[in-house]
Scaffold this motif. Structure first.
Motif, PDB file in Angstrom:
ATOM      1  N   GLY A  13     107.570  36.968 -78.001  1.00 44.17           N
ATOM      2  CA  GLY A  13     107.861  38.352 -77.672  1.00 44.17           C
ATOM      3  C   GLY A  13     109.201  38.505 -77.011  1.00 44.17           C
ATOM      4  N   VAL A  17     112.757  40.247 -78.557  1.00 47.30           N
ATOM      5  CA  VAL A  17     113.216  41.532 -78.021  1.00 47.30           C
ATOM      6  C   VAL A  17     114.556  41.366 -77.304  1.00 47.30           C
ATOM      7  CG1 VAL A  17     112.738  43.376 -76.372  1.00 47.30           C
ATOM      8  CG2 VAL A  17     110.904  42.522 -77.829  1.00 47.30           C
ATOM      9  N   VAL A 273     111.148  44.403 -69.895  1.00 48.73           N
ATOM     10  CA  VAL A 273     110.211  43.985 -70.934  1.00 48.73           C
ATOM     11  C   VAL A 273     109.413  42.797 -70.393  1.00 48.73           C
ATOM     12  CG1 VAL A 273     109.931  43.200 -73.309  1.00 48.73           C
ATOM     13  CG2 VAL A 273     111.845  44.705 -72.710  1.00 48.73           C
ATOM     14  N   SER A 275     107.087  39.841 -71.042  1.00 44.97           N
ATOM     15  CA  SER A 275     106.735  38.987 -72.176  1.00 44.97           C
ATOM     16  C   SER A 275     106.343  37.600 -71.674  1.00 44.97           C
ATOM     17  CB  SER A 275     107.918  38.883 -73.147  1.00 44.97           C
ATOM     18  OG  SER A 275     108.279  40.150 -73.644  1.00 44.97           O
ATOM     19  N   GLY A 492     104.880  49.313 -77.614  1.00 43.56           N
ATOM     20  CA  GLY A 492     104.931  48.445 -76.446  1.00 43.56           C
ATOM     21  C   GLY A 492     105.287  49.137 -75.152  1.00 43.56           C
ATOM     22  N   TYR A 501     108.036  47.929 -70.649  1.00 40.84           N
ATOM     23  CA  TYR A 501     107.442  47.521 -71.923  1.00 40.84           C
ATOM     24  C   TYR A 501     106.655  46.228 -71.736  1.00 40.84           C
ATOM     25  CZ  TYR A 501     110.830  50.663 -74.220  1.00 40.84           C
ATOM     26  OH  TYR A 501     111.571  51.756 -74.621  1.00 40.84           O
ATOM     27  N   ALA A 503     105.709  43.079 -74.527  1.00 43.53           N
ATOM     28  CA  ALA A 503     105.915  42.621 -75.913  1.00 43.53           C
ATOM     29  C   ALA A 503     105.553  41.145 -75.996  1.00 43.53           C
ATOM     30  CB  ALA A 503     107.367  42.846 -76.344  1.00 43.53           C
ATOM     31  N   ALA A 524     107.317  42.192 -81.839  1.00 42.37           N
ATOM     32  CA  ALA A 524     108.512  42.192 -80.989  1.00 42.37           C
ATOM     33  C   ALA A 524     109.716  42.754 -81.742  1.00 42.37           C
ATOM     34  CB  ALA A 524     108.804  40.779 -80.496  1.00 42.37           C
ATOM     35  N   VAL A 527     109.178  46.438 -81.685  1.00 46.52           N
ATOM     36  CA  VAL A 527     109.449  46.999 -80.354  1.00 46.52           C
ATOM     37  C   VAL A 527     110.957  47.130 -80.137  1.00 46.52           C
ATOM     38  CG1 VAL A 527     109.351  46.496 -77.871  1.00 46.52           C
ATOM     39  CG2 VAL A 527     107.294  46.233 -79.283  1.00 46.52           C
TER      40      VAL A 527
END
Length: 531
Positions: A13, A17, A273, A275, A492, A501, A503, A524, A527
């Motif tokens: 993820g 991203v 984000v 992850s 996400g 987010y 992801a 991902a 997103v």
């Protein structure tokens, strides 16, 4: 704000991203709790663990002391295996890159998420990671056995090779004397992202670091691409809290691991984000909501919808048959698929493998490094045996599987002694959630074993304690239409917190029944395309 995007974690993820956002021109910071690993010690890199005293384990309770290769979490009825590395789980997984079947999208997802919607992103991940099946002239003995096994139960059409994130030399072939299974034979090349790699020579160490550099791990494709576009990657940074800033954006609090100490720090970003994987992302957000009280608008569904993706391993023994060599070649390479539900449950069978750690360690131990007399005698005996039998388990077939189990597990923070002690992550996973698909998998493993003349042994951990082990945890921050049925939306985005987010595998709301890496990667990619 110092950063446009701050990514927590660098697995399928986060790596995707972060790299795609850097490619768009965003100023990206990636914080990874694990080390940056390589096949040898280099500035800023740690050598893959090999010996008994090497850093194998990550300890979530004391990461300043133990920040090794694998994070092994033990819960009631379930254990979870995770990677701790720049590149996340791509360094320890078995290279399988596959799409989830369309049936996996028939329920449980937001209406925007369908197989057709995800298909272009699946294709993009596959192309970027250069996935391919093992060339026909390089099939392992286990892979050939899988094909024969499908025919033995009258289902030859269910067998198929799997696509792997591995680089192969089409000209390579096994030699009877084992002379081709050496790093020196690997062909060096520079991949499309400008990283030097090698081709697969079937060393069998996919899960513990490939000495030939043949695995197309995220630290050899997506992450270098992001770095070329200015992404800053910082290993050994363990994020503790995410706090909204007045006027927008977030401050991310972390501990930097250095010289056996945790050194506090923080960074600010317009968008964050998360992850860190199913367990990591869920635990972090639970602490933000329930402990630090910084993200109090997070959904009440946080922690719910967890599943093991039906992972199950059964060893079978074939002492009177030609060796299957489970420690040679890519760890997994093919499948016999029952994802159509013909057996009452949806699952597929894979040809598992394992690295030969005990044998490798015994071969490499020198007498001068061992002070204990009994240990010296034990190693001497092992080395004598290995000279006569270089591979201790040549006649074992590790039948492996994934299946569509029920996403009914729940994660929460609890104190060990009621009101005393720090809260730790707990997973409530009850037996009925996994039993139907596990029973179907065991029945098929037994059928395949008996049809091929082997001896079936259901694992003790299941027979005695009904305890499972999964390297593919999913859920905890699941997708939904709103905060009443999910933590994030189809893109996400975290409900209730703009610019935040998730992801990774935590957002997947149900079991896929197959290895999830390409699905996580495709989500991902999607997103990143919508950020």
């Amino acid at each position: 704000m110092v950063w446009d995007v701050l990514v927590i974690g660098s697995g399928f993820g986060g790596a995707i991203v972060g790299s795609r956002m850097a490619e768009k021109g965003a100023k990206v910071l990636m914080l990874e709790r694990g080390r940056w690993w390589d096949k040898a010690d280099k500035p800023g890199r740690s050598a893959y663990p090999r010996g008994i005293g090497d850093p194998w384990l990550w300890n979530q309770s004391a990461p300043e002391r133990e920040n090794g290769w694998i994070d092994f979490r033990n819960f009631q009825h379930m254990s979870v295996v995770q990677g701790a590395a720049v590149g996340g789980g791509s360094l320890i997984y078995a290279n399988i890159s596959t799409e989830a079947p369309p049936s996996a999208f028939e329920g449980g997802w937001p209406p925007e998420l369908t197989y057709a919607e995800l298909k272009p992103h699946y294709d993009r991940v596959a192309a970027f990671m250069n996935v391919m099946p093992i060339p026909e002239g390089q099939w392992t003995e286990r892979m050939k056995f899988m094909q024969r096994s499908a025919a033995a139960i009258g289902e030859p059409a269910r067998f198929r090779p799997l696509e792997l994130a591995v680089s192969f030399d089409p000209q390579w072939r096994y030699a009877p004397d084992g002379s081709t299974e050496r790093v020196e034979i690997s062909r060096r090349f520079v991949n499309a992202q400008g990283e030097e790699q090698g081709t697969c020579v079937h060393l069998g160490n996919c899960d513990i670091g490939c000495e030939a550099d043949a695995k197309n791990t995220l630290d050899r494709n997506y992450i270098p691409m992001g770095v070329r576009h200015g992404m800053d990657v910082r290993p050994l940074h363990l994020v503790r809290n995410i706090e909204p800033c007045p006027g927008g954006g977030y401050v991310v609090h972390f501990d930097r691991i250095q010289n056996g100490q945790l050194i506090p720090g923080e960074e600010k970003a317009r968008q964050v984000v998360v992850s860190a994987g199913s367990l990591g992302s869920t635990e972090l957000l639970l602490r933000c909501r329930d402990e630090h009280r910084t993200l109090e608008r997070l959904s009440p569904r946080l922690g719910e919808g967890w599943c093991s993706n039906g992972d199950f391993l059964t060893p079978a023994f074939y002492p009177d048959m030609a060796p299957l060599h489970p420690s040679k070649g890519p760890t997994i390479s093919s499948t016999i698929s029952f994802l159509d539900g013909s057996q009452g449950e949806r699952f597929w069978i894979e040809d598992g493998g394992f690295p030969n750690l005990l044998a490798d360690q015994a071969r490499n131990l020198g007498g001068g490094r061992i002070r204990n007399l009994r240990a010296k005698l034990l190693v001497d005996v092992l080395q004598r045996l290995l000279r006569a039998h270089p591979e201790p388990f040549p006649h074992v077939m590790p039948w492996f599987a994934q299946g569509m189990d029920r996403a009914e597990g729940v994660m929460a923070l609890r104190r060990r002694f009621w009101i005393f002690g720090r809260r730790s992550l707990h997973l409530d996973w009850e037996l009925p959630s996994g039993k139907p698909v596990v029973d179907a998998i065991i029945a098929m493993h037994k059928r395949l074993t008996e049809a091929t003349g082997g001896t079936f042994h259901a694992p003790v951990n299941w027979n005695v304690a009904h305890h499972l082990v999964t390297p593919h945890p999913l859920g905890g921050c699941i997708m939904g239409r709103g905060p009443s049925d999910g933590v994030v939306d189809h893109a996400g985005r975290v409900f209730g917190h703009e610019g935040l987010y998730v992801a990774d595998g935590a957002i997947i709301p149900r079991a896929l029944g197959v290895n999830p890496s390409r699905t996580i990667g495709a989500l991902a990619e999607r997103v990143a395309s919508l950020m």
